[in-house]
Scaffold this active site. Structure first.
Site, mmCIF file in Angstrom:
data_model
loop_
_atom_site.group_PDB
_atom_site.id
_atom_site.type_symbol
_atom_site.label_atom_id
_atom_site.label_comp_id
_atom_site.label_asym_id
_atom_site.label_seq_id
_atom_site.Cartn_x
_atom_site.Cartn_y
_atom_site.Cartn_z
ATOM 1 N N HIS A 1 0.842 -1.210 0.000
ATOM 2 C CA HIS A 1 0.000 0.000 0.000
ATOM 3 C C HIS A 1 0.870 1.249 0.000
ATOM 4 C CE1 HIS A 1 -3.232 -2.768 1.195
ATOM 5 N NE2 HIS A 1 -4.081 -1.816 0.811
ATOM 6 N N LYS B 1 -0.420 4.717 4.642
ATOM 7 C CA LYS B 1 -1.311 3.769 5.345
ATOM 8 C C LYS B 1 -0.775 3.532 6.757
ATOM 9 C CE LYS B 1 -3.712 -0.641 4.906
ATOM 10 N NZ LYS B 1 -4.989 -0.074 5.357
HETATM 11 P P1 NAD Z 1 -7.249 9.359 5.095
HETATM 12 O O1 NAD Z 1 -6.336 9.592 6.242
HETATM 13 O O2 NAD Z 1 -6.914 9.962 3.769
HETATM 14 O O3 NAD Z 1 -8.742 9.829 5.473
HETATM 15 C C1 NAD Z 1 -9.336 9.713 6.742
HETATM 16 C C2 NAD Z 1 -10.103 11.004 6.999
HETATM 17 O O4 NAD Z 1 -10.887 10.832 8.169
HETATM 18 C C3 NAD Z 1 -9.169 12.202 7.259
HETATM 19 O O5 NAD Z 1 -9.517 13.285 6.409
HETATM 20 C C4 NAD Z 1 -9.397 12.528 8.728
HETATM 21 O O6 NAD Z 1 -9.260 13.892 9.029
HETATM 22 C C5 NAD Z 1 -10.844 12.049 8.897
HETATM 23 N N1 NAD Z 1 -11.215 11.789 10.299
HETATM 24 C C6 NAD Z 1 -10.497 11.144 11.250
HETATM 25 N N2 NAD Z 1 -11.185 11.140 12.422
HETATM 26 C C7 NAD Z 1 -12.360 11.774 12.185
HETATM 27 C C8 NAD Z 1 -13.496 12.083 12.997
HETATM 28 N N3 NAD Z 1 -13.551 11.747 14.293
HETATM 29 N N4 NAD Z 1 -14.525 12.752 12.424
HETATM 30 C C9 NAD Z 1 -14.481 13.128 11.119
HETATM 31 N N5 NAD Z 1 -13.430 12.866 10.294
HETATM 32 C C10 NAD Z 1 -12.395 12.195 10.822
HETATM 33 O O7 NAD Z 1 -7.384 7.772 4.951
HETATM 34 P P2 NAD Z 1 -7.989 6.927 3.740
HETATM 35 O O8 NAD Z 1 -6.888 6.471 2.860
HETATM 36 O O9 NAD Z 1 -9.167 7.621 3.145
HETATM 37 O O10 NAD Z 1 -8.464 5.613 4.525
HETATM 38 C C11 NAD Z 1 -9.383 5.705 5.606
HETATM 39 C C12 NAD Z 1 -9.643 4.319 6.150
HETATM 40 O O11 NAD Z 1 -10.285 3.515 5.155
HETATM 41 C C13 NAD Z 1 -8.377 3.524 6.538
HETATM 42 O O12 NAD Z 1 -8.653 2.762 7.680
HETATM 43 C C14 NAD Z 1 -8.140 2.631 5.336
HETATM 44 O O13 NAD Z 1 -7.408 1.460 5.642
HETATM 45 C C15 NAD Z 1 -9.561 2.308 4.963
HETATM 46 N N6 NAD Z 1 -9.784 1.872 3.574
HETATM 47 C C16 NAD Z 1 -10.691 0.892 3.426
HETATM 48 C C17 NAD Z 1 -11.049 0.465 2.162
HETATM 49 C C18 NAD Z 1 -12.155 -0.560 2.027
HETATM 50 O O14 NAD Z 1 -12.522 -0.938 0.900
HETATM 51 N N7 NAD Z 1 -12.724 -1.005 3.156
HETATM 52 C C19 NAD Z 1 -10.444 1.036 1.040
HETATM 53 C C20 NAD Z 1 -9.510 2.048 1.224
HETATM 54 C C21 NAD Z 1 -9.192 2.476 2.509
#
Ligand code: NAD
Length: 267
Positions: free
Chosen positions: A155, A159
């Site tokens: 990744h 991450k």
């Molecule tokens: P990222 O860090 O780019 O985005 C996360 C966002 O959440 C940030 O903008 C952060 O400020 C916000 N955030 C954190 N706490 C918060 C709160 N209490 N209230 C509101 N906003 C809040 O991360 P990302 O790459 O978008 O990934 C996010 C999550 O999704 C990770 O855990 C990742 O592993 C997961 N993910 C899952 C899949 C899937 O298919 N399930 C796919 C991609 C990523």
């Protein structure tokens, strides 16, 4: 009926992708989005995601978002998602969880939280990975522990959890297929003088770098052959499309905890 979809963490990599995908979907409308980072709060969501202004500001109050949403999608952090589950329960709003990196205590809390609402939780919302996962469970049962199972994931450099939730779920699928207890056979670390590989072990290797969205390989190796399954994500849209499909599905589901495999009817 148009489904009002709210996005928690709408300024994140996935949050922006989800907000745009919801706006582009004929059956959905964007009810709003939240962030906990001050610089994003109050900004127009359209501007934030690179489209024209839509007259909807980023909120910092999760309950306000749940109150105006038919369903909420959450790809944030375990700490944030655990708090949001309580709001989902209180408002009886379906919650689609894409966040990964939960502890086993968190997972227990999630399982116990679904008496009054629908939760769809998946470490990977792509159709491709879910099909591979289901096939791997069958195949690993046929191959048995004589084939050494190894999982490799790579990744992007930002991450924060490892191995990926998808790699863990692929490992659990192998263990289920072989009727093993996953916690007893998962091998997450190899360093130094580690001795011979144990039969039945499921090995994990993690790579991090650049902007890789998500690559996973599962390998079954015997003395004479290797069987390999590989999935490479070329766009985050595979996750947002899957999460929106789950959001639409959740509207008519009974209270309970579901996976993407339930949504796709391949469980
Ligand atoms: P990222 O860090 O780019 O985005 C996360 C966002 O959440 C940030 O903008 C952060 O400020 C916000 N955030 C954190 N706490 C918060 C709160 N209490 N209230 C509101 N906003 C809040 O991360 P990302 O790459 O978008 O990934 C996010 C999550 O999704 C990770 O855990 C990742 O592993 C997961 N993910 C899952 C899949 C899937 O298919 N399930 C796919 C991609 C990523």
């Amino acid at each position: 009926m148009t489904i009002a979809v709210g996005i928690v963490g709408c300024a994140g990599r996935m949050g922006k992708m989800l907000a745009k995908a919801v706006m582009d979907d004929n059956e959905c409308c964007l009810s709003g989005g939240t962030e906990n980072v001050d610089k994003f709060v109050g900004q127009d969501i359209g501007k934030l995601i690179g489209t024209e202004e839509i007259g909807r500001r980023v909120l910092d109050d999760t309950k306000e978002l749940f109150n105006v949403s038919d369903v909420v999608i959450d790809f944030t952090t375990p700490k944030s998602t655990i708090l949001n589950i309580s709001v989902a329960k209180e408002t009886e709003t379906p919650l689609i969880i894409g966040t990964t990196g939960f502890s086993s205590k968190d997972d227990e809390f999630i399982r116990e939280s679904v008496d009054r609402t629908v939760i769809v939780k998946s470490s990977n919302f792509s159709i491709g990975i879910n099909i591979i996962q289901s096939e791997i469970e069958k195949i690993s049962g046929m191959l048995g522990s004589q084939y050494d199972a190894e999982i490799l994931e790579m990744h992007h450099r930002n991450k924060i959890d490892a191995p990926s939730g998808t790699a863990i779920d692929l490992g659990k699928a192998i263990a289920n297929g072989r009727k093993q207890d996953f916690s007893e056979v998962a091998r997450f670390i190899r360093e130094g003088e580690i001795g011979k590989r144990q039969y039945g072990e499921i090995g994990f290797s993690t790579l991090r770098g650049g902007e890789i969205i998500g690559d996973h390989s599962v390998m079954f190796t015997s003395p004479n052959e290797t069987i390999k399954f590989t999935h490479n994500a070329h766009s985050r849209s595979i996750f947002s499309d899957g999460a929106i499909l789950a959001a639409k599905w959740s509207i008519n589901a009974k209270a309970g905890l579901y996976s993407m495999q339930d949504v796709l009817r391949i469980s």
